[in-house]
Design a protein around this motif. Sequence first.
Motif, PDB file in Angstrom:
ATOM      1  N   ALA A  85      41.405  45.050  36.103  1.00  0.00           N
ATOM      2  CA  ALA A  85      42.274  46.158  36.516  1.00  0.00           C
ATOM      3  C   ALA A  85      42.650  47.085  35.373  1.00  0.00           C
ATOM      4  O   ALA A  85      43.092  48.207  35.613  1.00  0.00           O
ATOM      5  N   THR A 101      50.288  48.201  36.490  1.00  0.00           N
ATOM      6  CA  THR A 101      48.989  47.693  36.919  1.00  0.00           C
ATOM      7  C   THR A 101      49.129  46.253  37.406  1.00  0.00           C
ATOM      8  O   THR A 101      48.537  45.879  38.423  1.00  0.00           O
ATOM      9  N   ALA A 104      50.748  46.360  40.847  1.00  0.00           N
ATOM     10  CA  ALA A 104      49.768  46.821  41.837  1.00  0.00           C
ATOM     11  C   ALA A 104      48.755  45.722  42.139  1.00  0.00           C
ATOM     12  O   ALA A 104      48.418  45.476  43.315  1.00  0.00           O
ATOM     13  N   TYR A 105      48.287  45.050  41.110  1.00  0.00           N
ATOM     14  CA  TYR A 105      47.321  43.963  41.291  1.00  0.00           C
ATOM     15  C   TYR A 105      47.897  42.841  42.141  1.00  0.00           C
ATOM     16  O   TYR A 105      47.253  42.358  43.066  1.00  0.00           O
ATOM     17  N   LEU A 108      48.267  43.980  45.794  1.00  0.00           N
ATOM     18  CA  LEU A 108      46.959  44.068  46.447  1.00  0.00           C
ATOM     19  C   LEU A 108      46.326  42.699  46.635  1.00  0.00           C
ATOM     20  O   LEU A 108      45.665  42.457  47.650  1.00  0.00           O
ATOM     21  N   TYR A 138      40.721  47.451  43.180  1.00  0.00           N
ATOM     22  CA  TYR A 138      41.641  48.333  43.918  1.00  0.00           C
ATOM     23  C   TYR A 138      42.793  48.778  43.019  1.00  0.00           C
ATOM     24  O   TYR A 138      43.170  49.951  43.006  1.00  0.00           O
ATOM     25  N   ALA A 139      43.359  47.828  42.269  1.00  0.00           N
ATOM     26  CA  ALA A 139      44.467  48.162  41.369  1.00  0.00           C
ATOM     27  C   ALA A 139      43.995  49.144  40.296  1.00  0.00           C
ATOM     28  O   ALA A 139      44.710  50.096  39.963  1.00  0.00           O
ATOM     29  N   TRP A 140      42.797  48.920  39.769  1.00  0.00           N
ATOM     30  CA  TRP A 140      42.242  49.832  38.761  1.00  0.00           C
ATOM     31  C   TRP A 140      42.157  51.247  39.323  1.00  0.00           C
ATOM     32  O   TRP A 140      42.581  52.213  38.686  1.00  0.00           O
ATOM     33  N   VAL A 143      45.722  52.788  39.864  1.00  0.00           N
ATOM     34  CA  VAL A 143      46.353  53.181  38.604  1.00  0.00           C
ATOM     35  C   VAL A 143      45.624  54.371  37.983  1.00  0.00           C
ATOM     36  O   VAL A 143      46.263  55.306  37.488  1.00  0.00           O
TER      37      VAL A 143
END
Length: 158
Positions: A85, A101, A104-105, A108, A138-140, A143
């Motif tokens: 990520a 991040t 978010a990770y 998700l 997805y997180a990558w 962000v």
Amino acid sequence: MEVLVMGLASGLGLGFSPWASGTVGSLLALPLAWWLLGRSRRWRLGLVALLLVVAMPLCQLASDALGGKDDGRVVLDEIVAFPVAVIGQVAARQPLVMAGTFVAYRVLDATKPPPVPQIEGVAGGAGIVLDDVMAALYAWALVAAGLALWRRRKGEGR
């Protein structure tokens, strides 16, 4: 051998936390990601790939020993997938970006947007690890998009 496998797969025991074991275990991913970001791009990619490949059989062995397909106490998959990520994120070494991040990770990974559930259905340790890799991707993307919008807005305000 089983003690070593379980120790690694449980994130040195953090995966046995009674509260949010995946998140608690994933905390080990933060110093790992921070350290990896200090390496060259080639080393980052190579080490992350190696960690992901090594994690697959370890997660499978530990999960089998615990009697579950993707047992929540097995957190090595979350730990080794999180660096995905942040790889390539220029601002990732900023503490707020790293923390955002991570959040978010974890969101998700917990909510498992499609196709994460289908990936989780892949047999063995590959499925255990690859669903976390997808959450990290997805997180990558989230962000990266957020940082691009922030930079764009910051540039427009001049």
